[in-house]
Write a protein that holds these residues in place. Structure first.
Motif, PDB file in Angstrom:
ATOM      1  N   ALA A  39       1.369  -1.348  -0.335  1.00 52.44           N
ATOM      2  CA  ALA A  39      -0.326  -0.264   0.069  1.00 52.44           C
ATOM      3  C   ALA A  39       1.289   1.699   0.369  1.00 52.44           C
ATOM      4  CB  ALA A  39      -1.150  -0.033   0.959  1.00 52.44           C
ATOM      5  N   ASP A  40       2.018   0.990   0.479  1.00 56.50           N
ATOM      6  CA  ASP A  40       3.293   1.869  -0.086  1.00 56.50           C
ATOM      7  C   ASP A  40       3.304   3.178  -0.590  1.00 56.50           C
ATOM      8  OD1 ASP A  40       2.444   2.937   3.504  1.00 56.50           O
ATOM      9  OD2 ASP A  40       4.681   1.944   3.599  1.00 56.50           O
ATOM     10  N   TRP A  41       3.281   2.263  -1.668  1.00 57.51           N
ATOM     11  CA  TRP A  41       3.707   2.162  -2.573  1.00 57.51           C
ATOM     12  C   TRP A  41       2.494   1.794  -4.169  1.00 57.51           C
ATOM     13  CZ3 TRP A  41       3.143  -1.555  -6.368  1.00 57.51           C
ATOM     14  CH2 TRP A  41       3.335  -3.155  -6.263  1.00 57.51           C
ATOM     15  N   SER A  42       1.708   0.952  -4.306  1.00 57.06           N
ATOM     16  CA  SER A  42       1.220   0.659  -5.138  1.00 57.06           C
ATOM     17  C   SER A  42       0.416   2.495  -5.485  1.00 57.06           C
ATOM     18  CB  SER A  42       0.347  -0.164  -4.334  1.00 57.06           C
ATOM     19  OG  SER A  42      -0.976  -0.030  -5.475  1.00 57.06           O
ATOM     20  N   GLY A  43       0.274   2.228  -6.750  1.00 59.42           N
ATOM     21  CA  GLY A  43      -0.309   4.058  -7.537  1.00 59.42           C
ATOM     22  C   GLY A  43      -0.397   5.054  -7.132  1.00 59.42           C
ATOM     23  N   ARG A  44       1.275   4.565  -6.494  1.00 58.44           N
ATOM     24  CA  ARG A  44       2.044   5.888  -6.338  1.00 58.44           C
ATOM     25  C   ARG A  44       3.485   6.607  -7.431  1.00 58.44           C
ATOM     26  NH1 ARG A  44       0.450   7.569  -0.699  1.00 58.44           N
ATOM     27  NH2 ARG A  44      -0.844   6.091   0.181  1.00 58.44           N
ATOM     28  N   ASP A  45       3.267   7.921  -7.205  1.00 55.80           N
ATOM     29  CA  ASP A  45       4.962   7.863  -7.878  1.00 55.80           C
ATOM     30  C   ASP A  45       6.338   8.310  -6.822  1.00 55.80           C
ATOM     31  OD1 ASP A  45       6.725   8.850  -9.303  1.00 55.80           O
ATOM     32  OD2 ASP A  45       5.755  11.028  -9.765  1.00 55.80           O
ATOM     33  N   LEU A  46       7.030   7.165  -7.219  1.00 61.69           N
ATOM     34  CA  LEU A  46       7.908   6.764  -6.279  1.00 61.69           C
ATOM     35  C   LEU A  46       9.204   8.008  -6.630  1.00 61.69           C
ATOM     36  CD1 LEU A  46       8.437   2.583  -6.024  1.00 61.69           C
ATOM     37  CD2 LEU A  46       6.752   4.300  -5.133  1.00 61.69           C
ATOM     38  N   ASP A  47       9.302   8.765  -7.896  1.00 63.96           N
ATOM     39  CA  ASP A  47       9.869   9.771  -7.810  1.00 63.96           C
ATOM     40  C   ASP A  47       9.695  11.133  -6.918  1.00 63.96           C
ATOM     41  OD1 ASP A  47      12.135   7.615  -8.760  1.00 63.96           O
ATOM     42  OD2 ASP A  47      10.361   7.399 -10.348  1.00 63.96           O
ATOM     43  N   VAL A  48       8.176  11.793  -6.911  1.00 60.37           N
ATOM     44  CA  VAL A  48       8.368  12.580  -6.119  1.00 60.37           C
ATOM     45  C   VAL A  48       8.809  12.893  -5.346  1.00 60.37           C
ATOM     46  CG1 VAL A  48       5.836  11.984  -4.313  1.00 60.37           C
ATOM     47  CG2 VAL A  48       5.747  14.158  -6.223  1.00 60.37           C
ATOM     48  N   ALA A  49       9.002  14.551  -5.188  1.00 62.90           N
ATOM     49  CA  ALA A  49       9.869  14.792  -3.851  1.00 62.90           C
ATOM     50  C   ALA A  49       9.259  14.939  -2.398  1.00 62.90           C
ATOM     51  CB  ALA A  49      10.133  16.396  -3.708  1.00 62.90           C
ATOM     52  N   GLY A  50       9.775  14.541  -1.351  1.00 60.33           N
ATOM     53  CA  GLY A  50       8.756  14.853  -0.340  1.00 60.33           C
ATOM     54  C   GLY A  50       8.665  14.053   0.257  1.00 60.33           C
ATOM     55  N   ALA A  51       8.079  13.806   1.110  1.00 52.58           N
ATOM     56  CA  ALA A  51       7.923  12.708   2.192  1.00 52.58           C
ATOM     57  C   ALA A  51       7.316  11.434   1.311  1.00 52.58           C
ATOM     58  CB  ALA A  51       7.315  12.583   4.086  1.00 52.58           C
TER      59      ALA A  51
END
Length: 410
Positions: free
Chosen positions: A306-318
């Motif tokens: 759930a911490d990576w699914s559907g998320r942009d892993l290269d976006v800046a920030g936490a």
């Protein structure tokens, strides 16, 4: 190599060459935009011609290089010997590095080169079947030591500097009668995906093992420790619905595992975010973004899908991060190294083992989310680096001590 491996190498070469050309074109475009913008709108006609010519030129190069790589791959496939690429040591190392650096992409576009999680004996994958396991482990015992290597490594990595000391598996077999089981896996996949694969493999291994099993110890170096924790988590260890193999896990031992993440990956992430701000350096950010998702998981020690699914892993920030406590029903131990001779000094805290700092290896967040390793379950050794943890007499001595000092019935 096999024909499908040769073809897969051609496909990767094609993508690499085409992608490199695209990055160069983007770099050219960024610089040109800056230059034409500084002059003003009067150069719009010249800019139009420039952009058209540059687009045609880069497009032609991209097509030519891609076609050439595909042709070379096809010709190589025709002349392939039929032997597996990992039949020799150099091939295994190359595949391990490729999978670690770009394993998710390899799975998608060149699956013949992707490493699947498997038990390995003498470099060969062992099917999870009774007769195959009986042949591979003629002296199979009822107590296992399962070894999980780290990023870009293989099961052979546990023999690091074997001239200095026999590997841990050999010594645990000779000293304590434990049967060593070495795994190999694609370290470029998400840790959570590898945890799920480990859950499936251990379920099959326990069911097919030649003798009933009494207990299992999981020993992970670096990323391998995260994969072990992810498998216990996905298998529901300590819950009524837990998968059966988890009840056999009496101990876990992590060696230099970045439970809280690795500073190097966090630094690369910040660098890529900074480069992405300017058009001239954005292509360099794109190149850095090509590192595998397994490496990106090391930013915070991510164990949960759930911490990576559907998320942009290269976006800046936490990044999102789910706290996963140590699993119930087992003892958990840590061996961490510091290149500084004094593992309690400021130099040790600053440099760690050159890749993982002590706080990350011991899961010490400083708040309520810290991992609950008892103080006497964390052993610090000064004067060693990250790879030394793969095979060192001082590390084995501590592992041996923990495994023999279990209270009766515990």
């Amino acid at each position: 190599m096999r024909a499908d491996e040769a073809w897969a190498i051609g496909q990767l070469g094609r993508l690499t060459l085409r992608g490199s050309t695209t990055r160069v074109a983007e770099l050219h475009r960024g610089i040109a935009e800056r230059a034409f913008g500084a002059v003003g709108p009067s150069v719009a006609p010249v800019k139009g011609v420039h952009d058209a010519v540059a687009g045609l030129a880069y497009g032609g190069v991209r097509l030519g290089l891609g076609a050439g790589a595909r042709l070379v791959g096809g010709l190589a496939a025709l002349g392939a010997s039929g032997r597996d690429l990992d039949d020799d040591a150099a091939g295994r190392v190359a595949l391990a590095v490729l999978n670690g650096a770009h394993g998710d992409a390899v799975e998608a576009v060149a699956p013949a080169l992707a490493t699947r999680m498997a038990v390995r004996v003498d470099g060969r994958a062992v099917p999870m079947e009774l007769e195959a396991l009986r042949a591979a482990f003629p002296d199979a015992g009822d107590r296992l030591a399962v070894f999980l290597h780290g990023l870009t490594e293989t099961e052979a990595s546990w023999r690091y500097r074997a001239d200095r000391s026999p590997d841990y598996g050999t010594r645990l077999r000779d000293d304590l009668g434990r049967t060593p089981v070495f795994l190999r896996y694609n370290t470029g996949r998400h840790v959570s995906d590898n945890g799920r694969s480990l859950d499936e493999l251990l379920t099959a291994l326990v069911a097919a093992w030649p003798v009933p099993l009494a207990d299992v110890v999981l020993i992970g170096h670096s990323m391998g420790g995260l994969v072990a924790r992810a498998a216990l988590h996905v298998a529901g260890s300590g819950t009524p619905q837990a998968h059966g193999w988890t009840r056999l896990v009496r101990d876990t031992i992590t060696l230099g595992t970045p439970h809280l993440g690795a500073p190097l990956e966090r630094g690369v992430h910040r660098l890529a975010a900074a480069l992405a701000r300017l058009p001239e350096t954005r292509p360099l950010a794109s190149l850095l973004a090509l590192r595998s998702v397994g490496i990106k998981d090391l930013r915070r020690g991510t164990l949960v899908e759930a911490d990576w699914s559907g998320r942009d892993l290269d976006v800046a920030g936490a990044a999102a991060h789910t706290h996963v406590p140590l699993s119930d029903g087992a003892r958990h131990f840590v061996v961490l190294a510091t290149v500084a001779r004094d593992p309690a000094g400021w130099g040790a805290a600053l440099l760690g083992d050159l890749l993982v700092p002590p706080r990350s290896a011991s899961g010490d967040t400083g708040d309520d989310d810290r991992l609950a390793f008892p103080p006497d379950h964390v052993h610090r050794i000064g004067g060693l680096h990250h790879l030394d943890l793969l095979n060192h007499p001082l590390v084995h001595e501590q592992i041996h001590r923990w495994l023999v000092e279990r209270p009766e019935g515990a």
